[in-house]
Design an enzyme around this catalytic site. Structure first.
Site, short mmCIF file in Angstrom:
data_model
loop_
_atom_site.label_atom_id
_atom_site.label_comp_id
_atom_site.label_asym_id
_atom_site.label_seq_id
_atom_site.Cartn_x
_atom_site.Cartn_y
_atom_site.Cartn_z
N SER A 135 0.80 -1.22 0.00
CA SER A 135 0.00 0.00 0.00
C SER A 135 0.83 1.27 0.00
O SER A 135 0.33 2.34 -0.36
CB SER A 135 -0.95 0.01 1.20
N ASN B 112 0.37 -17.42 7.78
CA ASN B 112 -0.16 -16.19 7.19
C ASN B 112 -1.60 -16.00 7.65
O ASN B 112 -2.45 -16.86 7.40
CB ASN B 112 -0.16 -16.29 5.66
N ASP C 279 9.94 -8.74 2.91
CA ASP C 279 9.74 -7.75 3.98
C ASP C 279 9.55 -8.39 5.35
O ASP C 279 10.02 -7.86 6.36
CB ASP C 279 8.60 -6.78 3.65
N THR C 280 8.90 -9.56 5.39
CA THR C 280 8.72 -10.21 6.69
C THR C 280 10.04 -10.73 7.24
O THR C 280 10.28 -10.69 8.45
CB THR C 280 7.71 -11.37 6.60
#
Length: 468
Positions: free
Chosen positions: A13, A297, A238-239
């Site tokens: 986002s 997840n 990113d995680t």
């Protein structure tokens, strides 16, 4: 003068450029640039605009020259599973699909014609998600075979952007593991499986660890941004970067990397890929120093983000939390992991319809809708804690919530209440911190990850919530 490091952290986002440096034994950070990002619908397809994203990367890098803070190095992280296919001239072939696109519908069954779901999990340790790269590549094979056949190079998005900066093509390990095409034991592509799926194994590059240098900026990029610097691989999923910033007080705790998705799990030095973990849909994604992120997840804040957008961003997230708390006794719950909430035209209507379908009270007010989302998330966290402890045979006494969702005070408190565990919330910019840490370790600012994590605890506010 400090030695600066630049983290380019791009989420589904938004994206941000954050400068980091070490001063007085603490990590200091300064956000210097931020931009919007969203998948676009075009001709019925959900796509990423990589040209716009790369232009934003350059604009943010220019800002370093404008404020006279030139970074020693730069690194890029993004979400997982999405990729580009490059032709012999290193040009993108066709569209760059977003993982929420519906083209992967039914592709799991196509893959299982070549390898069973059980065997695939056993050899990769990666949970089944309809958008996993393996299913996206099968969609390529089925729906755009001509484009797939032209492909000479496969690059995941951070690797592609770093190629545009340097002219050097390299593939990073942590992000690659999310594809469902990597062997945990060898830490490399499963070329035998790739060939079995009738996909060219030649387009996959040898995987490199976080901390590997990609190269220096190309001449035309140097001219645009006004300086030269090194481009370093961080843990580009990113995680994986976010988990590097978990401020572990003692031992290993449970973590929730909380953002668009809630990634809840623990860190292991081995893979758990038995039938029980498969049925509960746990994954073993690659982490820094070849650790494994054993996690699930969970849909995460995507639902409340979508509701907020439908309401024309008329409420802040803090306001939505407060409104949810006012309606905390609203009884209805939804399965946050249901595909009903993956990409609905209206999230509000999807939640109402789910409640109607399951004969629960239908939320009408904004506070009621927010309460359904937050309470349902916390219940999902509670169930996931039980599953992790059963599968690992270990007890975990604290939950570390990192990422943007660590600011959701109501969700943090009800997570503590429902799980019966203390919750440690923060840091909020965990992904960018992890990105910076990988660069700093490579440059000698820290000797190892454990030292960097101790520094994270000293450097950022960590708020504690006790079960009530």
């Amino acid at each position: 003068m400090h030695e600066y490091y630049l983290a380019v952290d791009i989420g589904a986002s938004s994206g941000r450029h954050i400068l980091g440096w070490v001063s007085d034994g603490k990590i200091q950070m300064e956000e210097i640039y931020r931009f919007e990002n969203q998948m676009k619908r075009k001709n019925g397809k959900l796509l990423w605009n990589t040209e716009v994203l790369f232009d934003e990367i350059i604009q943010g890098m220019k800002r370093c020259r404008e404020i006279n803070k030139i970074p020693v190095s730069v690194s890029i992280d993004t979400w997982a599973v999405d990729y580009v296919l490059l032709d012999e001239k290193d040009e993108i072939i066709g569209d760059v699909y977003a993982y929420r696109d519906s083209r992967t519908k039914g592709m799991d069954e196509k893959v299982y014609q070549y390898i069973s779901q059980e065997k695939l999990y056993e050899i990769t340790g990666i949970q089944k998600q309809p958008f996993n790269t393996i299913y996206q590549l099968m969609a390529d094979r089925e729906k755009r075979p001509g484009e797939l056949e032209k492909a000479k190079t496969f690059l995941m998005l951070p690797d592609y952007f770093q190629f545009l900066l340097t002219g050097v093509k390299k593939s990073e390990y942590t992000n690659a593991t999310s594809t469902g095409l990597v062997i945990p034991r060898t830490k490399q592509w499963n070329r035998k499986l790739i060939t079995k799926l009738d996909i060219s194994k030649e387009m996959f590059l040898t995987l490199k660890k976080p901390g590997t240098m990609v190269g220096r900026l190309k001449a035309d990029i140097r001219q645009k941004v006004g300086y030269n610097t090194k481009v370093i691989m961080c843990a580009s999923h990113d995680t994986a970067s976010a988990v590097m910033a978990v401020p572990v007080e003692r031992g290993n705790g449970l973590y929730i990397s909380s953002g668009t998705w809630s990634l809840m799990g623990v860190e292991n030095d081995y893979v758990i890929s038995n039938e029980e973990s498969r049925k509960k849909n746990f994954t073993n994604e690659g982490g820094y120093e070849y650790r494994y992120r054993f996690l699930k997840n969970i849909m995460g804040l995507w639902m409340i983000q979508s509701v907020r957008h439908e309401l024309l961003d008329g409420y802040s997230f803090a306001q939505l939390c407060s409104m949810a708390e006012e309606k905390k006794d609203f009884p209805s719950r939804v399965d946050v992991n249901s595909n009903d909430f993956l990409a609905p035209d209206s999230m509000i209507e999807a939640i109402k319809e789910y409640c109607r379908k399951t004969k629960q009270k239908v939320p009408l007010e904004v506070g009621e809708i927010a309460a359904v989302i937050y309470n349902s998330l916390a219940e999902s966290y509670k169930e996931t804690v039980k599953q992790i402890e059963t599968i690992t045979g270990k007890k975990y006494h604290g939950i570390y919530i990192i990422g943007g969702g660590s600011n959701a005070e109501y969700l943090n408190q009800i997570t503590a209440d429902m799980t019966g565990r203390s919750v440690y919330a923060g840091p909020g910019e965990a992904t960018a911190i992890g990105n910076l840490i990988a660069q700093m370790i490579r440059d000698g600012q820290f000797n190892e990850l454990s030292e960097a994590r101790r520094c994270v605890m000293k450097s950022f506010e960590i708020k504690r919530y006790y079960p009530r």
